[in-house]
Design a protein around this motif. Structure first.
Motif, PDB file in Angstrom:
ATOM      1  N   THR A 142       9.816   8.938  -0.454  1.00  0.00           N
ATOM      2  CA  THR A 142      10.887   8.095  -1.005  1.00  0.00           C
ATOM      3  C   THR A 142      10.702   6.656  -0.571  1.00  0.00           C
ATOM      4  O   THR A 142      11.637   5.991  -0.151  1.00  0.00           O
ATOM      5  N   GLU A 143       9.457   6.162  -0.623  1.00  0.00           N
ATOM      6  CA  GLU A 143       9.199   4.764  -0.298  1.00  0.00           C
ATOM      7  C   GLU A 143       9.908   3.864  -1.300  1.00  0.00           C
ATOM      8  O   GLU A 143       9.977   4.170  -2.498  1.00  0.00           O
ATOM      9  N   PRO A 144      10.441   2.719  -0.842  1.00  0.00           N
ATOM     10  CA  PRO A 144      11.101   1.799  -1.766  1.00  0.00           C
ATOM     11  C   PRO A 144      10.129   1.300  -2.833  1.00  0.00           C
ATOM     12  O   PRO A 144       8.982   0.975  -2.535  1.00  0.00           O
ATOM     13  N   VAL A 145      10.575   1.274  -4.066  1.00  0.00           N
ATOM     14  CA  VAL A 145       9.765   0.749  -5.157  1.00  0.00           C
ATOM     15  C   VAL A 145       9.788  -0.779  -5.088  1.00  0.00           C
ATOM     16  O   VAL A 145      10.840  -1.374  -4.837  1.00  0.00           O
ATOM     17  N   PRO A 146       8.642  -1.473  -5.271  1.00  0.00           N
ATOM     18  CA  PRO A 146       8.644  -2.937  -5.245  1.00  0.00           C
ATOM     19  C   PRO A 146       9.622  -3.509  -6.261  1.00  0.00           C
ATOM     20  O   PRO A 146       9.742  -3.016  -7.385  1.00  0.00           O
ATOM     21  N   LEU A 147      10.345  -4.535  -5.870  1.00  0.00           N
ATOM     22  CA  LEU A 147      11.334  -5.158  -6.738  1.00  0.00           C
ATOM     23  C   LEU A 147      10.656  -6.098  -7.725  1.00  0.00           C
ATOM     24  O   LEU A 147       9.711  -6.804  -7.381  1.00  0.00           O
ATOM     25  N   THR A 189       0.838  -1.200   0.000  1.00  0.00           N
ATOM     26  CA  THR A 189       0.000   0.000   0.000  1.00  0.00           C
ATOM     27  C   THR A 189       0.870   1.247   0.000  1.00  0.00           C
ATOM     28  O   THR A 189       0.595   2.219  -0.724  1.00  0.00           O
ATOM     29  N   ARG A 190       1.918   1.243   0.794  1.00  0.00           N
ATOM     30  CA  ARG A 190       2.811   2.408   0.848  1.00  0.00           C
ATOM     31  C   ARG A 190       3.461   2.649  -0.510  1.00  0.00           C
ATOM     32  O   ARG A 190       3.619   3.796  -0.942  1.00  0.00           O
ATOM     33  N   ALA A 191       3.852   1.571  -1.177  1.00  0.00           N
ATOM     34  CA  ALA A 191       4.472   1.719  -2.495  1.00  0.00           C
ATOM     35  C   ALA A 191       3.482   2.269  -3.519  1.00  0.00           C
ATOM     36  O   ALA A 191       3.835   3.106  -4.356  1.00  0.00           O
ATOM     37  N   LEU A 192       2.214   1.824  -3.451  1.00  0.00           N
ATOM     38  CA  LEU A 192       1.200   2.322  -4.379  1.00  0.00           C
ATOM     39  C   LEU A 192       0.996   3.822  -4.211  1.00  0.00           C
ATOM     40  O   LEU A 192       0.978   4.571  -5.187  1.00  0.00           O
ATOM     41  N   PHE A 193       0.848   4.265  -2.961  1.00  0.00           N
ATOM     42  CA  PHE A 193       0.605   5.685  -2.721  1.00  0.00           C
ATOM     43  C   PHE A 193       1.850   6.521  -3.025  1.00  0.00           C
ATOM     44  O   PHE A 193       1.742   7.657  -3.486  1.00  0.00           O
ATOM     45  N   ALA A 194       3.030   5.967  -2.779  1.00  0.00           N
ATOM     46  CA  ALA A 194       4.257   6.705  -3.074  1.00  0.00           C
ATOM     47  C   ALA A 194       4.466   6.870  -4.568  1.00  0.00           C
ATOM     48  O   ALA A 194       5.063   7.847  -5.021  1.00  0.00           O
ATOM     49  N   ALA A 195       3.977   5.888  -5.353  1.00  0.00           N
ATOM     50  CA  ALA A 195       4.166   5.940  -6.806  1.00  0.00           C
ATOM     51  C   ALA A 195       3.185   6.884  -7.486  1.00  0.00           C
ATOM     52  O   ALA A 195       3.402   7.268  -8.637  1.00  0.00           O
ATOM     53  N   ALA A 196       2.105   7.277  -6.789  1.00  0.00           N
ATOM     54  CA  ALA A 196       1.129   8.173  -7.397  1.00  0.00           C
ATOM     55  C   ALA A 196       1.739   9.560  -7.588  1.00  0.00           C
ATOM     56  O   ALA A 196       2.364  10.101  -6.678  1.00  0.00           O
ATOM     57  N   PRO A 197       1.582  10.152  -8.782  1.00  0.00           N
ATOM     58  CA  PRO A 197       2.153  11.490  -9.033  1.00  0.00           C
ATOM     59  C   PRO A 197       1.569  12.530  -8.086  1.00  0.00           C
ATOM     60  O   PRO A 197       0.372  12.538  -7.805  1.00  0.00           O
ATOM     61  N   LYS A 198       2.419  13.419  -7.587  1.00  0.00           N
ATOM     62  CA  LYS A 198       1.985  14.495  -6.704  1.00  0.00           C
ATOM     63  C   LYS A 198       2.452  15.830  -7.278  1.00  0.00           C
ATOM     64  O   LYS A 198       3.633  15.990  -7.598  1.00  0.00           O
ATOM     65  N   PRO A 199       1.538  16.778  -7.420  1.00  0.00           N
ATOM     66  CA  PRO A 199       1.917  18.062  -8.028  1.00  0.00           C
ATOM     67  C   PRO A 199       2.872  18.885  -7.173  1.00  0.00           C
ATOM     68  O   PRO A 199       3.631  19.685  -7.701  1.00  0.00           O
ATOM     69  N   ASP A 200       2.843  18.685  -5.866  1.00  0.00           N
ATOM     70  CA  ASP A 200       3.697  19.451  -4.959  1.00  0.00           C
ATOM     71  C   ASP A 200       4.946  18.639  -4.638  1.00  0.00           C
ATOM     72  O   ASP A 200       4.866  17.586  -4.002  1.00  0.00           O
ATOM     73  N   PRO A 201       6.136  19.073  -5.067  1.00  0.00           N
ATOM     74  CA  PRO A 201       7.366  18.305  -4.810  1.00  0.00           C
ATOM     75  C   PRO A 201       7.625  18.082  -3.329  1.00  0.00           C
ATOM     76  O   PRO A 201       8.261  17.091  -2.960  1.00  0.00           O
TER      77      PRO A 201
END
Length: 348
Positions: free
Chosen positions: A279-284, A262-274
């Motif tokens: 920096t959640e780890p991307v699933p391998l 779940t953390r990886a899914l939300f971290a991968a979602a584009p966010k307009p505000d930098p």
């Protein structure tokens, strides 16, 4: 909503240990020799959906989201488990009883063009459920079609058009009108905005949200678009390889997701505000095959938190410290109140 073992008496839709498996390849000879392969599209899903709530189901392609929605409505026949609607077991209904039950449980499909007969006029498409269920005569069905067109924001002049004469967004509105024709209480929306232009998606989302409030609908909304989920959902269930790995309120999952997937899914979602980027780890690696799943926790080969126990034991879906439920050995469970015992959860 929705814990795997709550008071199901108050749930509109109650799903228990639902499994849907598909045999693939090999033909009759392979089946006779016991070598036929099985796709575990849905593998032990337990969840409750409360009246007038929107449960969003998210996950990568192939996670079992659409199969879950179709199995609940018995558009796909489940392999085992049960689905009850207002206390009635849908999985045990006869064909005729199921047909009558579908007046109360309808679906909005992803692709509006492939879900309609393009040779039919829109009036025939919208009124078809009424005709199938023997509701009214031709005149009353036409009047109901006009009412439904206006309800979804289309001019009654559209009645005599054909699908190729309207836009994709307009045809999806027709699909929503058709789903509402029999006055259902429960609606499964299978990525209803995925095939639409970005400019049209917000209009359809606003329409569904308004209809939910106006008609008192209960929604199961299937999507991979987290921005859409954030807008429409009350609760969110996260699926991975046919199982729910986390479930909770939208606010819980957005603010403190517990499962590493779940953390990886939300971290991968584009966010307009930098400044909001994480920096959640991307699933391998890639998603494993639903035919040959990893032993133990299916997410283990891609998980940065994997432990030895993850190789041999699939984690229970249990309550975590922030209130939601997650199936992860690496995330500490919430302490039980004094004198309480753990709920009996399905571990499959």
């Amino acid at each position: 909503m929705s814990t795997p073992a709550p008071d199901a008496a108050t749930a509109l839709v109650s799903v228990r240990d639902l499994k849907t498996h598909f045999p693939v390849g090999g033909g009759l000879l392979a089946k006779a020799r016991g070598k036929q392969q099985i796709v575990h599209a849905l593998d032990g899903v337990t969840v409750d959906i409360m009246p007038r709530e929107t449960l969003a189901v998210i996950g990568e392609s192939g996670s079992g989201k659409s199969t879950m929605g179709r199995s609940i409505l018995r558009l796909e026949e489940p392999t085992s488990g049960s689905v009850s609607f207002r206390g009635k077991d849908v999985t045990s209904l006869s064909r005729e009883d199921l047909r009558r039950q579908r007046q109360h449980m309808q679906m909005v499909f992803q692709n509006p063009y492939s879900s309609v007969n393009r040779r039919n006029r829109l009036v025939d498409i919208i009124s078809e459920p009424l005709r199938v269920h023997g509701v009214g005569d031709a005149a009353s069905r036409r009047a109901r079609s006009v009412e439904l067109l206006e309800l979804v924001g289309l001019n009654p002049d559209f009645l005599h058009r054909y699908p190729h004469e309207v836009s994709g967004g307009q045809l999806q509105r027709v699909g929503i009108a058709r789903a509402l024709a029999t006055g259902p209480e429960f609606l499964v929306a299978d990525e209803p905005t995925a095939s639409l232009d970005v400019s049209v998606r917000a209009q359809v989302m606003n329409l569904l949200k308004d209809l939910k409030e106006e008609l008192g609908l209960t929604l199961m909304f299937i999507s991979h678009d987290l921005a859409v989920v954030s807008y429409i959902a009350d609760h969110v269930a996260v699926m991975y390889l046919g199982r729910i790995v986390e479930v909770g309120t939208r606010q819980q999952l957005e603010s403190e997701p517990q499962h590493p997937y779940t953390r990886a899914l939300f971290a991968a979602a584009p966010k307009p505000d930098p400044r909001q980027r994480k920096t959640e780890p991307v699933p391998l690696g890639e998603v494993p095959s639903a035919i040959d799943r990893p032993a133990g926790c299916h997410y283990r080969p891609r998980c940065p938190l994997a432990m030895d126990i993850c190789e041999v034991e699939y984690p229970r879906l249990e309550q975590k410290a922030h209130g939601q439920q997650a199936a992860c050995h690496a995330v500490p469970s919430a302490p039980l109140p004094a004198g309480a015992t753990a709920l009996p959860l399905t571990t499959a």
